[in-house]
Design a protein around this motif. Structure first.
Motif, PDB file in Angstrom:
ATOM      1  N   TRP A  61       8.329  53.521 100.673  1.00 20.84           N
ATOM      2  CA  TRP A  61       9.086  54.447 100.938  1.00 20.84           C
ATOM      3  C   TRP A  61       9.612  55.139 102.080  1.00 20.84           C
ATOM      4  O   TRP A  61       9.970  56.195 103.140  1.00 20.84           O
ATOM      5  CB  TRP A  61       8.252  55.712 100.056  1.00 20.84           C
TER       6      TRP A  61
ATOM      7  N   ILE B  20      11.260  47.812  97.726  1.00 20.93           N
ATOM      8  CA  ILE B  20      11.713  49.674  98.403  1.00 20.93           C
ATOM      9  C   ILE B  20      10.539  50.953  98.442  1.00 20.93           C
ATOM     10  O   ILE B  20       9.853  50.361  98.192  1.00 20.93           O
ATOM     11  CB  ILE B  20      12.860  50.507  96.941  1.00 20.93           C
TER      12      ILE B  20
ATOM     13  N   GLN C 227      18.205  51.833 102.572  1.00 22.68           N
ATOM     14  CA  GLN C 227      18.793  51.175 101.968  1.00 22.68           C
ATOM     15  C   GLN C 227      18.760  50.623 100.783  1.00 22.68           C
ATOM     16  O   GLN C 227      19.549  49.412  99.928  1.00 22.68           O
ATOM     17  CB  GLN C 227      18.440  49.573 102.851  1.00 22.68           C
ATOM     18  N   ALA C 228      18.291  51.319  99.570  1.00 20.40           N
ATOM     19  CA  ALA C 228      18.204  50.696  98.227  1.00 20.40           C
ATOM     20  C   ALA C 228      19.114  50.274  97.924  1.00 20.40           C
ATOM     21  O   ALA C 228      19.248  49.340  97.041  1.00 20.40           O
ATOM     22  CB  ALA C 228      17.961  52.074  97.162  1.00 20.40           C
TER      23      ALA C 228
ATOM     24  N   ILE D 143      14.102  53.088 101.824  1.00 20.28           N
ATOM     25  CA  ILE D 143      14.957  53.580 100.637  1.00 20.28           C
ATOM     26  C   ILE D 143      16.074  54.252 101.830  1.00 20.28           C
ATOM     27  O   ILE D 143      16.756  54.168 100.372  1.00 20.28           O
ATOM     28  CB  ILE D 143      13.476  54.967 100.339  1.00 20.28           C
TER      29      ILE D 143
ATOM     30  N   ALA E  78      19.795  46.681  98.968  1.00 20.60           N
ATOM     31  CA  ALA E  78      18.773  46.021  98.818  1.00 20.60           C
ATOM     32  C   ALA E  78      19.145  45.791  97.397  1.00 20.60           C
ATOM     33  O   ALA E  78      18.915  43.938  96.154  1.00 20.60           O
ATOM     34  CB  ALA E  78      17.522  46.398  98.333  1.00 20.60           C
ATOM     35  N   TYR E  79      19.479  47.191  96.170  1.00 21.99           N
ATOM     36  CA  TYR E  79      19.579  46.269  94.345  1.00 21.99           C
ATOM     37  C   TYR E  79      21.003  45.174  94.446  1.00 21.99           C
ATOM     38  O   TYR E  79      21.003  44.314  93.860  1.00 21.99           O
ATOM     39  CB  TYR E  79      19.579  47.558  94.170  1.00 21.99           C
TER      40      TYR E  79
ATOM     41  N   GLN F 232      11.657  43.629 102.165  1.00 15.38           N
ATOM     42  CA  GLN F 232      11.542  44.786 101.690  1.00 15.38           C
ATOM     43  C   GLN F 232      12.536  45.981 102.883  1.00 15.38           C
ATOM     44  O   GLN F 232      13.016  45.664 103.288  1.00 15.38           O
ATOM     45  CB  GLN F 232       9.908  45.596 102.540  1.00 15.38           C
ATOM     46  N   PHE F 233      12.894  46.752 101.297  1.00 18.58           N
ATOM     47  CA  PHE F 233      13.774  47.423 102.354  1.00 18.58           C
ATOM     48  C   PHE F 233      13.182  49.486 101.885  1.00 18.58           C
ATOM     49  O   PHE F 233      12.616  49.577 101.068  1.00 18.58           O
ATOM     50  CB  PHE F 233      14.856  47.352 101.343  1.00 18.58           C
TER      51      PHE F 233
ATOM     52  N   GLU G 151       9.981  54.396 106.118  1.00 19.69           N
ATOM     53  CA  GLU G 151      11.041  54.312 107.064  1.00 19.69           C
ATOM     54  C   GLU G 151      10.781  53.429 108.192  1.00 19.69           C
ATOM     55  O   GLU G 151      11.327  52.615 108.731  1.00 19.69           O
ATOM     56  CB  GLU G 151      11.747  55.233 107.747  1.00 19.69           C
TER      57      GLU G 151
END
Length: 51
Positions: free
Chosen positions: A47, A45, A27-28, A25, A31-32, A22-23, A49
């Motif tokens: 929402w 992802i 650090q999206a 938002i 993650a991608y 899980q990351f 933090e």
């Protein structure tokens, strides 16, 4: 999306079982990039933090 949620419910696959990382938002992009490169498994992802 509704079809995916229906299948996850029928197969009793809760996202917490499927998602490997899980990351937040913020650090999206990380993650991608990790998922796209094949280094990471299934990412989620979130929402909040603090999650």
């Amino acid at each position: 999306m509704a079809e995916l949620l229906d299948k996850l419910d029928r197969w009793k696959l809760h996202p917490s079982v499927v998602v490997t990382q899980q990351f937040p938002i913020g650090q999206a992009s990380t993650a991608y990039e990790g998922a796209d490169s094949g280094v990471l498994g299934k990412v989620g992802i979130v929402w909040s933090e603090t999650s």
